[in-house]
Design an enzyme around this catalytic site. Structure first.
Site, PDB file in Angstrom:
ATOM      1  N   ARG A   1      -5.458   0.136   6.872  1.00 27.55           N
ATOM      2  CA  ARG A   1      -4.011   0.106   7.143  1.00 27.55           C
ATOM      3  C   ARG A   1      -3.499  -1.324   7.294  1.00 27.55           C
ATOM      4  NH1 ARG A   1      -2.412   5.381   8.465  1.00 27.55           N
ATOM      5  NH2 ARG A   1      -3.906   6.563   9.686  1.00 27.55           N
TER       6      ARG A   1
ATOM      7  N   ASP B   1       3.754  12.213  -2.044  1.00 27.05           N
ATOM      8  CA  ASP B   1       2.699  12.637  -2.962  1.00 27.05           C
ATOM      9  C   ASP B   1       3.070  14.040  -3.461  1.00 27.05           C
ATOM     10  OD1 ASP B   1       0.223  12.987  -4.192  1.00 27.05           O
ATOM     11  OD2 ASP B   1      -0.906  13.159  -2.349  1.00 27.05           O
TER      12      ASP B   1
ATOM     13  N   GLU C   1       9.189   6.851   5.204  1.00 31.16           N
ATOM     14  CA  GLU C   1       7.839   7.340   4.897  1.00 31.16           C
ATOM     15  C   GLU C   1       7.063   6.293   4.102  1.00 31.16           C
ATOM     16  OE1 GLU C   1       5.462   9.134   5.504  1.00 31.16           O
ATOM     17  OE2 GLU C   1       5.651  11.207   4.863  1.00 31.16           O
ATOM     18  N   ASP C   2       5.751   6.391   4.134  1.00 26.23           N
ATOM     19  CA  ASP C   2       4.921   5.477   3.352  1.00 26.23           C
ATOM     20  C   ASP C   2       4.836   5.896   1.883  1.00 26.23           C
ATOM     21  OD1 ASP C   2       3.518   7.791   3.993  1.00 26.23           O
ATOM     22  OD2 ASP C   2       1.689   6.773   4.631  1.00 26.23           O
TER      23      ASP C   2
ATOM     24  N   PHE D   1      -5.281   7.425  -5.459  1.00 24.49           N
ATOM     25  CA  PHE D   1      -5.296   7.289  -4.007  1.00 24.49           C
ATOM     26  C   PHE D   1      -5.208   5.812  -3.651  1.00 24.49           C
ATOM     27  CE2 PHE D   1      -7.046   7.143   0.261  1.00 24.49           C
ATOM     28  CZ  PHE D   1      -6.357   8.194   0.849  1.00 24.49           C
TER      29      PHE D   1
END
Ligand code: IMP
Length: 181
Positions: free
Chosen positions: A171, A108, A104-105, A158
């Site tokens: 990205r 959160d 996963e990136d 963020f």
């Protein structure tokens, strides 16, 4: 010209390209230790956000690797997480008794990580399941879940770049950045 309300000139670097690339080597060797040497690892790249991280990480593996791609959507164009998880593409081979690594990136709220972990455990019954995320926003958690491995712990801001987007953009940046408020 884009219709973005945030300009790249305001973007600040949070984690540089060099820091990311250095971390990948140590992460890959830590991860490999938990898998049996002569067995394949099925690496599950969670699109779209983990595309860069996953592609770079697997280059450091000595195991033989099979790469699979799934697509989950939780955000839309917003900066807030939503409970509305959508499995857009979940076509996978039979992973029963296989070694599976979910990539996963960012974690959160933890909702996506929980969704994926449960899904793989319940539906696929892997021999070993491990979860790695590049970024860990521990302070933003809404449910209790921790990855087996992570690259960097970050504050509740963020971030974009290195696969992570804002409204579909940024990205392609080789580093992780943020817009100061
Ligand atoms: P969670 O379900 O709230 O843990 O969020 C997981 C997903 O939300 C990630 O895979 C990202 O796609 C997206 N996300 C969470 N935080 C950020 C961020 O700071 N920037 C960009 N995307 C994010």
């Amino acid at each position: 010209m884009t219709d973005l309300d945030k300009d790249i000139k305001d973007l600040r670097v949070l984690i540089s390209e060099e820091e990311i690339q250095k971390k990948l080597k140590t992460l890959a060797s830590e991860i490999e230790k938990v898998f049996t040497v002569d067995e394949d690892i099925y690496v599950i790249c969670v699109l779209k956000g983990s595309v860069m991280f996953c592609a770079d990480l697997v280059k450091h593996f000595n195991h033989s690797v099979q790469m699979e791609f799934i697509r989950i959507s939780s955000y839309g164009n917003e900066q807030k997480s939503s409970n509305n998880l959508q499995a857009i593409d979940l076509t996978l081979p039979n992973l029963h008794e296989k070694n599976v690594l979910i990539v996963e990136d960012i974690i959160d709220t933890g909702l996506t990580a929980r969704f994926l972990t449960d899904l793989f455990k319940i539906k696929h019954h892997p021999k070993k399941l491990a979860f790695v995320t590049l970024l860990n926003k521990k302070c933003a958690r809404q449910i209790e879940i921790e990855p087996d491995f992570y690259g960097f712990e970050i504050d509740d801001k963020f971030v974009v770049g290195y696969g992570l987007d804002y409204k579909g953009y940024y990205r392609n940046l080789p580093y992780i950045g943020y817009f100061p408020s």
